[in-house]
Design an enzyme around this catalytic site. Structure first.
Site, PDB file in Angstrom:
ATOM      1  CD  GLU A  79     -23.508   9.114 -13.593  1.00  0.00           C
ATOM      2  OE1 GLU A  79     -24.192   8.698 -12.635  1.00  0.00           O
ATOM      3  OE2 GLU A  79     -23.767  10.166 -14.220  1.00  0.00           O
TER       4      GLU A  79
ATOM      5  N   GLY B 171     -27.330  15.712 -19.902  1.00  0.00           N
ATOM      6  CA  GLY B 171     -25.945  15.918 -19.487  1.00  0.00           C
ATOM      7  C   GLY B 171     -25.100  14.731 -19.911  1.00  0.00           C
ATOM      8  CG  ASP B 172     -21.008  14.964 -19.726  1.00  0.00           C
ATOM      9  OD1 ASP B 172     -21.041  15.027 -20.968  1.00  0.00           O
ATOM     10  OD2 ASP B 172     -20.492  15.837 -19.007  1.00  0.00           O
TER      11      ASP B 172
ATOM     12  CD  GLU C 129     -28.424   5.783 -17.872  1.00  0.00           C
ATOM     13  OE1 GLU C 129     -29.371   5.424 -18.607  1.00  0.00           O
ATOM     14  OE2 GLU C 129     -28.609   6.296 -16.748  1.00  0.00           O
TER      15      GLU C 129
END
Length: 524
Positions: free
Chosen positions: A484, A206-207, A212
């Site tokens: 996040e 995923g995103d 990262e």
């Protein structure tokens, strides 16, 4: 004929040669290659045209000897779908991505004999085919591929082997695969990566993994050259696949793999986020308010899929939740009319990629003896420093939604930033009051999917190069950076034009519908 092709493939070698091939009109000599006794291969405007007269003879009959009324001798394979072509001692082999369903392509091979005296011309023809098939895109990409084994509810590796790996192999890409073992592992891998050994670093996830990877590259001593040199891409195998939707126009793993094979190197704006004593990079979006809450506070409802986000938004809209804060922004494009004109100009801009990056190009820097280490300096300072002189801190007591995007799509059919561009040096900022009536609030949800969101009077849309936001009257809450969660405390953002690099289909715009259509007309 390669027997690996499925039975229905229209390019299967004929059983009965056509006796009148020599009587047909010969196509253009430079673009056409005669293949065997019954076929020719022609480079058309945007497709490879396969004329196989023997195939028509075979297709006149169906099972049980029933005669068909129609026959087809000509078939077109879009150059975009051509993965590779090569000439062996006896035949020409062409591998392409064949659609087998609405959102699936599979590798198929067609083979045709080539007489030995025709080999010199066939070699030249194959090269012309590959030039048409790849255009600006690099062939035989060297790919460092990271697979999140927990992505896509644990199916990421299965999807890679079934949908992605065959396409990369057929396109002669070199792939170095590595599984991530824990959260933050991709940061470590990217920080230590030899960027000269690869052209692309791909996240099969995923995103979260692209976030990262970008931050890992940002930690390198030579962060700026590294981010410029290697392209970060996403193979959609997670819950959120916004990067792929924006750059590849799909969340299909096989179609995304094809898009990456054919992708054009494109500079991407990245955003520095300073919070406390930390500096991180954002490629997608930042959110405070309803959007952040609806995303992060519904993690326990992931089994609902994308519906969990809609559910979270509706609950908070019904409650007319507000998120008091103080906000300061550096506005670059102030009105919606100016945003449209800004976008229209970008559609017509075909300047070189390095002209869409801040500062000198890497080659100019090398020529001048400059040592580009680390990330660019912050023009506006950090969140802990005084506000820039031309910024004004404005109190927002009834803020309902603060959403800042670097890309257009945030999810399938979810396009809240239709004015967003990959490398215009701006973030697209949307603010909406939290005390608007419920009908208008619900219209916002549908408007994001129907394309009417941008023109709604209660949607404040601007392009900015930096901002600072300070939450008030809340001890705890949600702040989302690229999906996040980060600490609920003040943060500051500023954009770096073209600091990152991705692969895109167009080379200069996202795949989402814009505030101006790709033809240059204003979007309705």
């Amino acid at each position: 004929m390669d027997t690996r092709a499925v039975d229905e493939d229209p390019f299967v070698d004929p059983v009965h040669p056509h006796p009148h091939l020599e009587q047909r009109q010969r196509p253009d000599e430079d673009s056409t290659l005669i293949a065997g006794r019954t076929a020719s291969l022609t480079l058309g405007t945007d497709s490879l045209i396969v004329l196989d007269e023997g195939f028509a003879q075979r297709q006149r009959w169906k099972c049980c000897g029933l005669l068909r009324n129609e026959s087809k001798t000509t078939h077109a394979i879009p150059f975009y779908n051509i993965l590779w072509a090569e000439l062996s001692q006896f035949e020409i082999s062409i591998r392409y991505a064949r659609p087998t369903a609405a959102n699936v392509v599979r590798v198929t091979t067609i083979n045709y004999p080539v007489e030995k005296p025709d080999h010199p011309r066939a070699i030249s023809w194959v090269e012309h085919l590959l030039e048409r098939a790849y255009g600006e895109s690099q062939r035989k990409k060297r790919i460092k591929l990271l697979v999140n084994p927990f992505g896509g509810q644990g199916k990421a590796q299965k999807w890679y082997l079934r949908d992605i790996e065959p396409i990369f192999a057929a396109a002669r890409c070199e792939v170095d695969l590595q599984k991530t073992q824990y959260q933050g592992h991709a940061v470590e891998i990217a920080e230590k990566l030899d960027v000269d050994a690869f052209d692309v670093i791909a996240a099969c996830s995923g995103d979260g993994l692209p976030h990262e990877i970008i931050n890992g590259l940002g930690k390198k001593v030579d962060a700026r050259p590294a981010l410029s040199k290697i392209a970060v891409v996403q193979l959609p195998c997670g819950t959120g696949n916004a990067m792929s939707w924006n750059l590849n126009g799909t969340d299909s793993p096989s179609l995304a793999a094809l898009a990456i094979v054919k992708g054009i190197k494109t500079p991407l704006d990245l955003v520095s986020i300073t919070q406390g004593d930390r500096r991180t990079l954002s490629f997608l979006s930042q959110a405070v308010g309803i959007i952040a809450d609806a995303d992060l506070a519904t993690e326990h409802l992931r089994w609902l899929g994308s519906a969990r986000f809609t559910y979270g938004v509706l609950i908070r809209l019904m409650r007319r939740t507000v998120y008091p804060c103080d906000l300061a922004v550096k506005i670059e494009v102030a009105t919606k009319a100016e945003v449209r004109e800004h976008y229209r100009q970008a559609l017509n801009d075909r300047s070189l990629p390095d002209q869409h990056r801040d500062g000198p190009s890497l080659q100019e820097s090398v020529d001048d003896g400059q040592n580009l280490t680390g990330l660019p300096e912050l023009r506006y300072g950090t969140v802990n420093e005084d506000l820039p002189e031309d910024w004004t801190l404005v109190p927002y007591d009834k803020l309902g939604n603060f959403w800042c995007g670097n890309m257009a799509f945030m999810a399938p059919r979810n396009n809240p930033f239709p004015g967003a561009l990959p490398n215009d040096g701006c973030m697209d900022l949307v603010t909406i009051d939290g005390d608007i009536n419920r009908l208008k609030a619900i219209q916002c949800i549908s408007g994001v999917e129907t394309g009417k969101f941008f023109d709604m009077s209660h949607v404040n849309y601007r392009k900015v190069s930096g901002y600072r936001i300070i939450p008030r009257n809340q001890k705890d809450g949600y702040i989302s950076i690229d999906g996040e969660r980060v600490p609920f405390e003040p943060f500051q953002a500023e954009v770096h034009r073209g600091l990152g690099t991705v692969l895109s289909k167009s080379g200069h715009v996202y795949e989402a519908p814009g505030v101006v259509s790709k033809s240059g007309e204003s979007a309705s």
